[in-house]
Each structure stands twice: as structure tokens, then as C-alpha cells.
Scaffold this motif. Structure first.
Motif, mmCIF file in Angstrom:
data_model
loop_
_atom_site.group_PDB
_atom_site.id
_atom_site.type_symbol
_atom_site.label_atom_id
_atom_site.label_comp_id
_atom_site.label_asym_id
_atom_site.label_seq_id
_atom_site.Cartn_x
_atom_site.Cartn_y
_atom_site.Cartn_z
ATOM 1 N N ALA A 18 -8.840 -6.243 -5.721
ATOM 2 C CA ALA A 18 -9.869 -5.450 -6.398
ATOM 3 C C ALA A 18 -10.249 -4.236 -5.559
ATOM 4 N N LEU A 19 -10.342 -4.421 -4.246
ATOM 5 C CA LEU A 19 -10.665 -3.314 -3.357
ATOM 6 C C LEU A 19 -9.589 -2.233 -3.406
ATOM 7 N N VAL A 20 -8.337 -2.626 -3.343
ATOM 8 C CA VAL A 20 -7.235 -1.660 -3.393
ATOM 9 C C VAL A 20 -7.263 -0.883 -4.706
ATOM 10 N N GLU A 21 -7.511 -1.581 -5.785
ATOM 11 C CA GLU A 21 -7.567 -0.919 -7.098
ATOM 12 C C GLU A 21 -8.704 0.100 -7.143
ATOM 13 N N MET A 22 -9.835 -0.256 -6.543
ATOM 14 C CA MET A 22 -10.976 0.655 -6.550
ATOM 15 C C MET A 22 -10.728 1.869 -5.650
ATOM 16 N N LEU A 23 -10.055 1.654 -4.535
ATOM 17 C CA LEU A 23 -9.723 2.755 -3.632
ATOM 18 C C LEU A 23 -8.696 3.692 -4.244
ATOM 19 N N GLY A 24 -7.818 3.132 -5.054
ATOM 20 C CA GLY A 24 -6.735 3.915 -5.628
ATOM 21 C C GLY A 24 -5.600 4.159 -4.671
#
Length: 219
Positions: A18-24
Motif C-alpha cells: 500500500a505504501l509503494v502504491e501511494m508513493l508511486g
């Protein structure tokens, strides 16, 4: 600003994804600033050092960031805003460690950092425990050992719900389901009780629970 509100940090693959997705982008390509301020009244300098050095029980700094900086809120009032505000605006993530939520809310406001948050369009706020609780409209005094000089329990109001962390953690007997139910009964907004394997994401106002553990919504 995007919010990743955790009980105990990046504890599992679902929260990390989820963090990676939010960071892009991958964590290894992202910059971060860590805010350990909440740790001081709760655990003292040693607790703050554990957060910054990646030796706390809540994975945050040690997960492979491209770069890390330390943003100590209590120091900001004595520093020219031009020295730190551009750095905050340029960073990919703010890592807000756990500790005392009222103390953290107080210094976010006193330091001027809270005033900068509305301008952070793409930044990811990664909260751990107290660092998640301060996103709520206000805080419960019984979750804090520190009292504001003004008696205020106001938080940042980044979300319209409260968070009860560490649900059913065997090492934290004051965070059982019965305690969560008493906490929720005093709320005037919905509340999420989340365990240490759970996080809440907030993106453009959309709230999603990411969990490999258990949680409960008090609506």
C-alpha cells in the motif's frame, strides 16, 4: 496529502505494498523525513533514538528509503522557516513515529508544521500509533500521559474518524476490545480499532482498511 495510518508501522507485505502504491515508486527511490517528537514524553530520548535508528518495534525508517532526514518539531520554532519548509515540501514521505499523541499534536501546531500540511499534495504521511491518532479531529485524554498547557485535545482533523491502535496486543493490556468499546462510546465521529497488522489508507478522501490482522469499525 495521502495518509497511511498504522498501529505499528510497516508490519507486513500488504501494508508495504500500500505504501509503494501511494508513493508511486519503490521505497528505494523515495525520500523521507522522520518525526520522532511524540516519543519524548512516552519513552524519553532512547525511544526517539530507536525510531530514528530503525530499532523500534514498529518498522518505519529501516525499510530501505533512498534518503532519510530528521525533522524535530520542537526545534522548528527557533529555525528560519525558509530552511525547513522547502525540504518538507520536496520530500516523498513524512514518517511520524509513535509516543504521546497530545504532545505530538501540540508540537505540530506550535512548530508551524501543521500549517504546511495542506500544501503537500503528493506527500505520504506514514503514521505509527500516535502518528496516526493525530490525524483525527480530536484526541482522548486517556490515551495520553501528557496534558496540553491549554487543556486542548484538538488534533489535526485530516480525517473525520478516530483511531484506537494496538488492538488486543498481548503486551498492552489497556488496548483490549473492551477498552476500544469504551473509547468508541465517547466519540462523536466514527472510530476504527486496529491491531498491529492493520493500517488505514486515505487517498482523496477515500478510506480503505489494509489488514493481515483484525480490526473493528465503530460507526
Amino acid at each position: 496529502m495521502k495518509l497511511l495510518l498504522t498501529s505499528a508501522g510497516i508490519k507486513n507485505t500488504s501494508i508495504a505494498n500500500a505504501l509503494v502504491e501511494m508513493l508511486g515508486k519503490p521505497i528505494a527511490e523515495a525520500s523521507a523525513l522522520v518525526i520522532p517528537t511524540a516519543a519524548y514524553p512516552a519513552g524519553g530520548p532512547a525511544a526517539a533514538w530507536r525510531i530514528v535508528s530503525g530499532r523500534a518495534m514498529s518498522p518505519l525508517c529501516e525499510i530501505g528509503w533512498k534518503s532519510l532526514g530528521l525533522l524535530e518539531l520542537t526545534a522548528l520554532p527557533s529555525i528560519d522557516a525558509a530552511q525547513w519548509i522547502p525540504i518538507v515540501r520536496e520530500t516523498d514521505a513524512l514518517l511520524v513515529g509513535g509516543g504521546d499523541p497530545l504532545y505530538l499534536a501540540h508540537w505540530l501546531q506550535q512548530s508551524g508544521a501543521a500549517d504546511v500540511l495542506p500544501s503537500l499534495q503528493d506527500t505520504v504521511w506514514v503514521g505509527v500509533s500516535a502518528g496516526s491518532l493525530v490525524a483525527a479531529p480530536h484526541l482522548a485524554q486517556d490515551l495520553s500521559d501528557w496534558q496540553s498547557p491549554t487543556g486542548s485535545v484538538e488534533a489535526l482533523g485530516l480525517v473525520d474518524f478516530g483511531i484506537f491502535p494496538h488492538l488486543d496486543n498481548p503486551n498492552m493490556p489497556a488496548f483490549g476490545l473492551a477498552d476500544a468499546e469504551r473509547w468508541a462510546a465517547a466519540l462523536d465521529v466514527p472510530g476504527y480499532a486496529i491491531d498491529d497488522q492493520t493500517a488505514i489508507t486515505v487517498i482523496d478522501g477515500e478510506v480503505t482498511v489494509v489488514s493481515e490482522g483484525h480490526w473493528k469499525l465503530f460507526d
